[in-house]
Design a protein around this motif. Structure first.
Motif, PDB file in Angstrom:
ATOM      1  N   GLY A 157      14.786  51.249   5.680  1.00 36.72           N
ATOM      2  CA  GLY A 157      14.693  50.080   4.684  1.00 36.72           C
ATOM      3  C   GLY A 157      16.129  50.033   3.726  1.00 36.72           C
ATOM      4  O   GLY A 157      16.144  50.036   2.764  1.00 36.72           O
ATOM      5  N   ALA A 158      17.095  49.098   4.415  1.00 31.79           N
ATOM      6  CA  ALA A 158      18.119  49.111   3.800  1.00 31.79           C
ATOM      7  C   ALA A 158      18.312  48.059   2.515  1.00 31.79           C
ATOM      8  O   ALA A 158      18.678  48.197   1.412  1.00 31.79           O
ATOM      9  CB  ALA A 158      19.284  48.389   4.499  1.00 31.79           C
ATOM     10  N   GLU A 159      17.076  47.218   2.654  1.00 28.86           N
ATOM     11  CA  GLU A 159      17.171  46.270   1.700  1.00 28.86           C
ATOM     12  C   GLU A 159      16.353  46.884   0.214  1.00 28.86           C
ATOM     13  O   GLU A 159      16.762  46.663  -0.731  1.00 28.86           O
ATOM     14  CB  GLU A 159      16.016  44.836   2.047  1.00 28.86           C
ATOM     15  CG  GLU A 159      16.456  44.185   3.167  1.00 28.86           C
ATOM     16  CD  GLU A 159      15.467  43.078   3.502  1.00 28.86           C
ATOM     17  OE1 GLU A 159      14.644  42.849   2.821  1.00 28.86           O
ATOM     18  OE2 GLU A 159      15.874  42.728   4.661  1.00 28.86           O
ATOM     19  N   GLU A 160      15.630  47.804   0.706  1.00 26.38           N
ATOM     20  CA  GLU A 160      14.808  48.353  -0.545  1.00 26.38           C
ATOM     21  C   GLU A 160      15.938  49.436  -1.332  1.00 26.38           C
ATOM     22  O   GLU A 160      15.935  49.264  -2.511  1.00 26.38           O
ATOM     23  CB  GLU A 160      13.726  49.313  -0.168  1.00 26.38           C
ATOM     24  CG  GLU A 160      12.461  48.401   0.543  1.00 26.38           C
ATOM     25  CD  GLU A 160      11.310  49.324   0.968  1.00 26.38           C
ATOM     26  OE1 GLU A 160      11.698  50.580   1.102  1.00 26.38           O
ATOM     27  OE2 GLU A 160      10.536  48.847   1.804  1.00 26.38           O
ATOM     28  N   ALA A 161      16.529  50.007  -0.479  1.00 28.36           N
ATOM     29  CA  ALA A 161      17.825  51.093  -1.037  1.00 28.36           C
ATOM     30  C   ALA A 161      18.804  50.179  -1.646  1.00 28.36           C
ATOM     31  O   ALA A 161      19.073  50.493  -2.974  1.00 28.36           O
ATOM     32  CB  ALA A 161      18.285  51.662  -0.078  1.00 28.36           C
ATOM     33  N   LEU A 162      19.074  48.829  -1.342  1.00 30.46           N
ATOM     34  CA  LEU A 162      20.067  48.117  -1.923  1.00 30.46           C
ATOM     35  C   LEU A 162      19.442  47.552  -3.165  1.00 30.46           C
ATOM     36  O   LEU A 162      20.120  47.496  -4.167  1.00 30.46           O
ATOM     37  CB  LEU A 162      20.342  46.991  -1.157  1.00 30.46           C
ATOM     38  CG  LEU A 162      21.335  46.003  -1.765  1.00 30.46           C
ATOM     39  CD1 LEU A 162      22.899  46.798  -1.844  1.00 30.46           C
ATOM     40  CD2 LEU A 162      21.637  44.915  -0.722  1.00 30.46           C
ATOM     41  N   LEU A 163      18.225  47.097  -3.270  1.00 26.33           N
ATOM     42  CA  LEU A 163      17.325  46.680  -4.451  1.00 26.33           C
ATOM     43  C   LEU A 163      17.436  47.651  -5.606  1.00 26.33           C
ATOM     44  O   LEU A 163      17.496  47.322  -6.814  1.00 26.33           O
ATOM     45  CB  LEU A 163      16.215  46.154  -4.294  1.00 26.33           C
ATOM     46  CG  LEU A 163      16.131  44.697  -3.646  1.00 26.33           C
ATOM     47  CD1 LEU A 163      14.689  44.351  -2.987  1.00 26.33           C
ATOM     48  CD2 LEU A 163      16.810  43.653  -4.229  1.00 26.33           C
ATOM     49  N   GLU A 164      17.248  48.953  -5.281  1.00 26.81           N
ATOM     50  CA  GLU A 164      16.874  50.162  -6.221  1.00 26.81           C
ATOM     51  C   GLU A 164      18.109  50.201  -6.660  1.00 26.81           C
ATOM     52  O   GLU A 164      18.238  50.563  -7.844  1.00 26.81           O
ATOM     53  CB  GLU A 164      16.488  51.074  -5.364  1.00 26.81           C
ATOM     54  CG  GLU A 164      14.941  51.433  -5.031  1.00 26.81           C
ATOM     55  CD  GLU A 164      14.565  52.380  -4.401  1.00 26.81           C
ATOM     56  OE1 GLU A 164      15.414  53.483  -4.091  1.00 26.81           O
ATOM     57  OE2 GLU A 164      13.276  52.464  -3.625  1.00 26.81           O
ATOM     58  N   ARG A 165      19.360  50.206  -6.081  1.00 30.91           N
ATOM     59  CA  ARG A 165      20.462  50.755  -6.232  1.00 30.91           C
ATOM     60  C   ARG A 165      21.191  49.469  -7.642  1.00 30.91           C
ATOM     61  O   ARG A 165      21.520  49.634  -8.644  1.00 30.91           O
ATOM     62  CB  ARG A 165      21.819  50.576  -5.287  1.00 30.91           C
ATOM     63  CG  ARG A 165      23.197  51.032  -5.796  1.00 30.91           C
ATOM     64  CD  ARG A 165      23.192  52.339  -6.330  1.00 30.91           C
ATOM     65  NE  ARG A 165      24.405  52.702  -6.659  1.00 30.91           N
ATOM     66  CZ  ARG A 165      24.947  53.338  -7.817  1.00 30.91           C
ATOM     67  NH1 ARG A 165      23.966  54.065  -8.596  1.00 30.91           N
ATOM     68  NH2 ARG A 165      25.930  53.680  -8.160  1.00 30.91           N
ATOM     69  N   ALA A 166      20.759  48.230  -7.015  1.00 32.84           N
ATOM     70  CA  ALA A 166      21.017  47.057  -7.903  1.00 32.84           C
ATOM     71  C   ALA A 166      20.483  47.357  -9.186  1.00 32.84           C
ATOM     72  O   ALA A 166      20.872  46.834 -10.326  1.00 32.84           O
ATOM     73  CB  ALA A 166      20.795  45.876  -7.222  1.00 32.84           C
ATOM     74  N   ALA A 167      19.115  47.784  -9.063  1.00 33.59           N
ATOM     75  CA  ALA A 167      18.223  47.641 -10.599  1.00 33.59           C
ATOM     76  C   ALA A 167      18.855  48.960 -11.129  1.00 33.59           C
ATOM     77  O   ALA A 167      19.119  48.801 -12.533  1.00 33.59           O
ATOM     78  CB  ALA A 167      16.794  48.058 -10.186  1.00 33.59           C
ATOM     79  N   GLU A 168      19.290  49.958 -10.580  1.00 30.62           N
ATOM     80  CA  GLU A 168      20.080  50.960 -11.483  1.00 30.62           C
ATOM     81  C   GLU A 168      21.344  50.581 -12.100  1.00 30.62           C
ATOM     82  O   GLU A 168      21.376  50.966 -13.086  1.00 30.62           O
ATOM     83  CB  GLU A 168      20.397  52.369 -10.458  1.00 30.62           C
ATOM     84  CG  GLU A 168      19.037  52.991  -9.991  1.00 30.62           C
ATOM     85  CD  GLU A 168      19.240  54.200  -9.080  1.00 30.62           C
ATOM     86  OE1 GLU A 168      20.629  54.404  -8.976  1.00 30.62           O
ATOM     87  OE2 GLU A 168      18.596  54.654  -8.254  1.00 30.62           O
ATOM     88  N   LEU A 169      21.941  49.935 -11.092  1.00 31.38           N
ATOM     89  CA  LEU A 169      23.236  49.549 -11.808  1.00 31.38           C
ATOM     90  C   LEU A 169      23.185  48.423 -13.029  1.00 31.38           C
ATOM     91  O   LEU A 169      23.954  48.462 -14.076  1.00 31.38           O
ATOM     92  CB  LEU A 169      24.160  48.624 -10.793  1.00 31.38           C
ATOM     93  CG  LEU A 169      24.706  49.812  -9.726  1.00 31.38           C
ATOM     94  CD1 LEU A 169      25.461  48.879  -8.414  1.00 31.38           C
ATOM     95  CD2 LEU A 169      25.655  50.638 -10.490  1.00 31.38           C
ATOM     96  N   GLY A 170      22.046  47.563 -13.002  1.00 29.32           N
ATOM     97  CA  GLY A 170      21.919  46.629 -13.935  1.00 29.32           C
ATOM     98  C   GLY A 170      21.219  47.367 -15.168  1.00 29.32           C
ATOM     99  O   GLY A 170      21.753  47.056 -16.257  1.00 29.32           O
ATOM    100  N   GLU A 171      20.506  48.548 -14.929  1.00 32.08           N
ATOM    101  CA  GLU A 171      20.099  49.221 -16.209  1.00 32.08           C
ATOM    102  C   GLU A 171      21.168  49.789 -16.945  1.00 32.08           C
ATOM    103  O   GLU A 171      21.335  50.182 -18.236  1.00 32.08           O
ATOM    104  CB  GLU A 171      18.904  50.212 -15.761  1.00 32.08           C
ATOM    105  CG  GLU A 171      18.346  50.815 -17.066  1.00 32.08           C
ATOM    106  CD  GLU A 171      17.596  49.885 -17.943  1.00 32.08           C
ATOM    107  OE1 GLU A 171      17.511  50.267 -19.239  1.00 32.08           O
ATOM    108  OE2 GLU A 171      17.063  49.015 -17.734  1.00 32.08           O
ATOM    109  N   ASP A 172      21.961  50.467 -16.231  1.00 31.22           N
ATOM    110  CA  ASP A 172      23.309  51.189 -16.715  1.00 31.22           C
ATOM    111  C   ASP A 172      24.177  50.185 -17.527  1.00 31.22           C
ATOM    112  O   ASP A 172      24.595  50.512 -18.600  1.00 31.22           O
ATOM    113  CB  ASP A 172      24.045  51.704 -15.665  1.00 31.22           C
ATOM    114  CG  ASP A 172      25.242  52.738 -15.878  1.00 31.22           C
ATOM    115  OD1 ASP A 172      24.891  53.494 -17.057  1.00 31.22           O
ATOM    116  OD2 ASP A 172      26.211  52.403 -15.395  1.00 31.22           O
ATOM    117  N   ALA A 173      24.113  48.910 -16.810  1.00 27.87           N
ATOM    118  CA  ALA A 173      25.044  47.818 -17.676  1.00 27.87           C
ATOM    119  C   ALA A 173      24.384  47.585 -18.848  1.00 27.87           C
ATOM    120  O   ALA A 173      25.064  47.427 -19.922  1.00 27.87           O
ATOM    121  CB  ALA A 173      25.416  46.827 -16.592  1.00 27.87           C
TER     122      ALA A 173
END
Length: 65
Positions: free
Chosen positions: A40-56
């Motif tokens: 599930g590359a899409e799921e992993a990518l979405l999770e990482r994007a959410a983490e980066l957004g929260e960090d920002a």
């Protein structure tokens, strides 16, 4: 001759296990999971994007304080 045969069998089994573990490691899956399971590359990518957004957001809040 028995030692050479044992060595070759060990090398073949070690290479097969190493390839499966390396493949799982490369795709970010648990090492002992099924390497043939759907990835599930899409799921992993979405999770990482959410983490980066929260960090920002967190860094922006800290900068504004």
């Amino acid at each position: 001759m028995g030692t050479v045969k044992t060595l070759l069998i060990g090398l073949i089994l070690g290479a097969a296990a190493g390839a499966a573990l390396g493949y799982n490691h490369g795709r970010g899956a648990p090492l002992l999971s099924n390497p043939f399971a759907e990835y599930g590359a899409e799921e992993a990518l979405l999770e990482r994007a959410a983490e980066l957004g929260e960090d920002a957001r967190q860094r922006l809040r800290e900068a504004l304080e």
